[in-house]
Scaffold this motif. Structure first.
Motif, PDB file in Angstrom:
ATOM      1  N   PHE A  66      95.524  77.248  13.236  1.00 29.28           N
ATOM      2  CA  PHE A  66      95.881  77.517  11.841  1.00 29.28           C
ATOM      3  C   PHE A  66      94.693  77.197  10.925  1.00 29.28           C
ATOM      4  CE2 PHE A  66      97.199  75.989   7.703  1.00 29.28           C
ATOM      5  CZ  PHE A  66      98.049  76.989   7.254  1.00 29.28           C
ATOM      6  N   PHE A  67      94.115  76.015  11.094  1.00 30.26           N
ATOM      7  CA  PHE A  67      92.977  75.592  10.279  1.00 30.26           C
ATOM      8  C   PHE A  67      91.824  76.589  10.411  1.00 30.26           C
ATOM      9  CE2 PHE A  67      89.076  73.325   9.387  1.00 30.26           C
ATOM     10  CZ  PHE A  67      89.384  72.610   8.254  1.00 30.26           C
ATOM     11  N   ASN A  68      91.557  77.016  11.634  1.00 25.96           N
ATOM     12  CA  ASN A  68      90.494  77.988  11.873  1.00 25.96           C
ATOM     13  C   ASN A  68      90.724  79.270  11.071  1.00 25.96           C
ATOM     14  OD1 ASN A  68      88.266  79.310  13.502  1.00 25.96           O
ATOM     15  ND2 ASN A  68      90.012  80.557  14.083  1.00 25.96           N
ATOM     16  N   GLN A  69      91.958  79.726  11.032  1.00 23.79           N
ATOM     17  CA  GLN A  69      92.277  80.966  10.329  1.00 23.79           C
ATOM     18  C   GLN A  69      92.260  80.807   8.805  1.00 23.79           C
ATOM     19  OE1 GLN A  69      92.842  84.042  11.557  1.00 23.79           O
ATOM     20  NE2 GLN A  69      92.296  83.222  13.545  1.00 23.79           N
ATOM     21  N   MET A  70      92.775  79.685   8.333  1.00 25.25           N
ATOM     22  CA  MET A  70      93.020  79.545   6.901  1.00 25.25           C
ATOM     23  C   MET A  70      91.985  78.721   6.133  1.00 25.25           C
ATOM     24  SD  MET A  70      95.577  81.487   6.761  1.00 25.25           S
ATOM     25  CE  MET A  70      96.042  81.279   5.055  1.00 25.25           C
ATOM     26  N   CYS A  71      91.220  77.887   6.838  1.00 25.54           N
ATOM     27  CA  CYS A  71      90.347  76.947   6.130  1.00 25.54           C
ATOM     28  C   CYS A  71      88.880  76.979   6.558  1.00 25.54           C
ATOM     29  CB  CYS A  71      90.864  75.519   6.315  1.00 25.54           C
ATOM     30  SG  CYS A  71      92.573  75.295   5.806  1.00 25.54           S
ATOM     31  N   ALA A  72      88.573  77.519   7.709  1.00 27.50           N
ATOM     32  CA  ALA A  72      87.206  77.466   8.251  1.00 27.50           C
ATOM     33  C   ALA A  72      86.379  78.628   7.710  1.00 27.50           C
ATOM     34  CB  ALA A  72      87.230  77.470   9.778  1.00 27.50           C
ATOM     35  N   TRP A  73      85.906  78.452   6.499  1.00 32.83           N
ATOM     36  CA  TRP A  73      85.125  79.475   5.813  1.00 32.83           C
ATOM     37  C   TRP A  73      83.703  78.987   5.606  1.00 32.83           C
ATOM     38  CZ3 TRP A  73      87.649  83.962   5.215  1.00 32.83           C
ATOM     39  CH2 TRP A  73      89.039  83.930   5.237  1.00 32.83           C
ATOM     40  N   HIS A  74      82.785  79.903   5.563  1.00 27.73           N
ATOM     41  CA  HIS A  74      81.393  79.592   5.252  1.00 27.73           C
ATOM     42  C   HIS A  74      81.096  80.180   3.876  1.00 27.73           C
ATOM     43  CE1 HIS A  74      76.999  79.798   5.428  1.00 27.73           C
ATOM     44  NE2 HIS A  74      77.103  78.794   6.266  1.00 27.73           N
ATOM     45  N   PRO A  75      80.335  79.470   3.043  1.00 28.92           N
ATOM     46  CA  PRO A  75      80.105  79.952   1.676  1.00 28.92           C
ATOM     47  C   PRO A  75      79.230  81.205   1.573  1.00 28.92           C
ATOM     48  CG  PRO A  75      78.828  77.970   2.081  1.00 28.92           C
ATOM     49  CD  PRO A  75      79.720  78.165   3.277  1.00 28.92           C
ATOM     50  N   MET A  76      78.492  81.538   2.652  1.00 31.78           N
ATOM     51  CA  MET A  76      77.552  82.654   2.541  1.00 31.78           C
ATOM     52  C   MET A  76      77.767  83.764   3.566  1.00 31.78           C
ATOM     53  SD  MET A  76      74.136  80.600   1.583  1.00 31.78           S
ATOM     54  CE  MET A  76      73.471  81.976   0.680  1.00 31.78           C
ATOM     55  N   LEU A  77      78.449  83.455   4.664  1.00 29.78           N
ATOM     56  CA  LEU A  77      78.597  84.430   5.743  1.00 29.78           C
ATOM     57  C   LEU A  77      80.056  84.555   6.155  1.00 29.78           C
ATOM     58  CD1 LEU A  77      75.703  83.203   8.061  1.00 29.78           C
ATOM     59  CD2 LEU A  77      75.676  85.261   6.666  1.00 29.78           C
ATOM     60  N   ASP A  78      80.408  85.739   6.627  1.00 25.77           N
ATOM     61  CA  ASP A  78      81.720  85.928   7.227  1.00 25.77           C
ATOM     62  C   ASP A  78      81.552  85.654   8.719  1.00 25.77           C
ATOM     63  OD1 ASP A  78      84.354  86.530   7.645  1.00 25.77           O
ATOM     64  OD2 ASP A  78      84.079  88.703   7.510  1.00 25.77           O
ATOM     65  N   LEU A  79      82.148  84.593   9.198  1.00 30.19           N
ATOM     66  CA  LEU A  79      81.998  84.189  10.601  1.00 30.19           C
ATOM     67  C   LEU A  79      83.063  84.894  11.435  1.00 30.19           C
ATOM     68  CD1 LEU A  79      81.387  80.373  10.006  1.00 30.19           C
ATOM     69  CD2 LEU A  79      79.689  82.208  10.238  1.00 30.19           C
ATOM     70  N   GLU A  80      82.759  86.121  11.850  1.00 29.39           N
ATOM     71  CA  GLU A  80      83.725  86.954  12.557  1.00 29.39           C
ATOM     72  C   GLU A  80      83.903  86.580  14.019  1.00 29.39           C
ATOM     73  OE1 GLU A  80      82.609  91.021  11.932  1.00 29.39           O
ATOM     74  OE2 GLU A  80      82.986  90.914   9.783  1.00 29.39           O
ATOM     75  N   LEU A  81      82.942  85.863  14.579  1.00 29.60           N
ATOM     76  CA  LEU A  81      83.030  85.469  15.984  1.00 29.60           C
ATOM     77  C   LEU A  81      83.610  84.063  16.096  1.00 29.60           C
ATOM     78  CD1 LEU A  81      82.490  85.877  18.999  1.00 29.60           C
ATOM     79  CD2 LEU A  81      80.125  85.156  18.578  1.00 29.60           C
ATOM     80  N   VAL A  82      84.660  83.931  16.909  1.00 29.37           N
ATOM     81  CA  VAL A  82      85.280  82.640  17.195  1.00 29.37           C
ATOM     82  C   VAL A  82      85.074  82.369  18.679  1.00 29.37           C
ATOM     83  CG1 VAL A  82      87.409  81.286  17.250  1.00 29.37           C
ATOM     84  CG2 VAL A  82      87.026  82.961  15.418  1.00 29.37           C
TER      85      VAL A  82
END
Length: 152
Positions: free
Chosen positions: A105-121
């Motif tokens: 859940f945290f990964n989906q809703m809170c794990a954001w980067h301010p400059m890049l879209d981190l599409e790879l998990v």
């Protein structure tokens, strides 16, 4: 709810095993720790996590707070004396006493980067037996629950 596009990869990494070669790509990494690890091997894995392009690492399982620290130190070693910026900072969190679904859940809703879209998990599974089907099923169930608006 519409979630961001992503690609998920599972890596089974039993304690002490050699590290796979990965192309450095901006990514989020979820470390699931179900085995005891030596500090030397943990440091090696943490350096590898940073070197593969991780910009957001979430640790869950045994002694997960030590992974938070270990990846922080690996990142400091990588950048040396340079100033910590949005471009070179690896955000780290640890999730003790939470179910694994909460990390997803945290990964989906809170794990954001301010400059890049981190599409790879990358899900890094430190355990004796490979269990990609079970882990990816649980991950996808959490994602589906979020899409439907009723996270667990």
């Amino acid at each position: 709810m519409s979630l961001r596009e992503e690609r998920v990869e599972y890596i089974h990494l039993p304690t002490g095993s050699p590290l796979p070669s990965l192309e450095p790509t901006p990514r989020r990494v979820i470390v699931i720790v179900e085995q005891d690890v030596s500090s030397d091997w943990q440091d090696e894995v943490s350096k590898w996590i940073v070197d593969t392009g991780c910009l957001y690492m979430m640790a869950w399982g045994r002694d997960c707070s030590s992974w938070d620290d270990s990846v922080d130190w690996a990142n400091r070693d990588r950048i040396g004396e340079a100033e910590l910026t949005d471009e070179n900072h690896v955000m780290t969190t640890w999730h003790a006493d939470e179910p694994l679904s909460e990390v997803f859940f945290f990964n989906q809703m809170c794990a954001w980067h301010p400059m890049l879209d981190l599409e790879l998990v990358t899900i890094l599974d430190v355990t004796e037996h490979e269990r990609s089907s079970d882990i990816l099923l649980a991950y996808n169930q959490q994602r589906k629950a979020l899409e439907l608006g009723n996270s667990e």
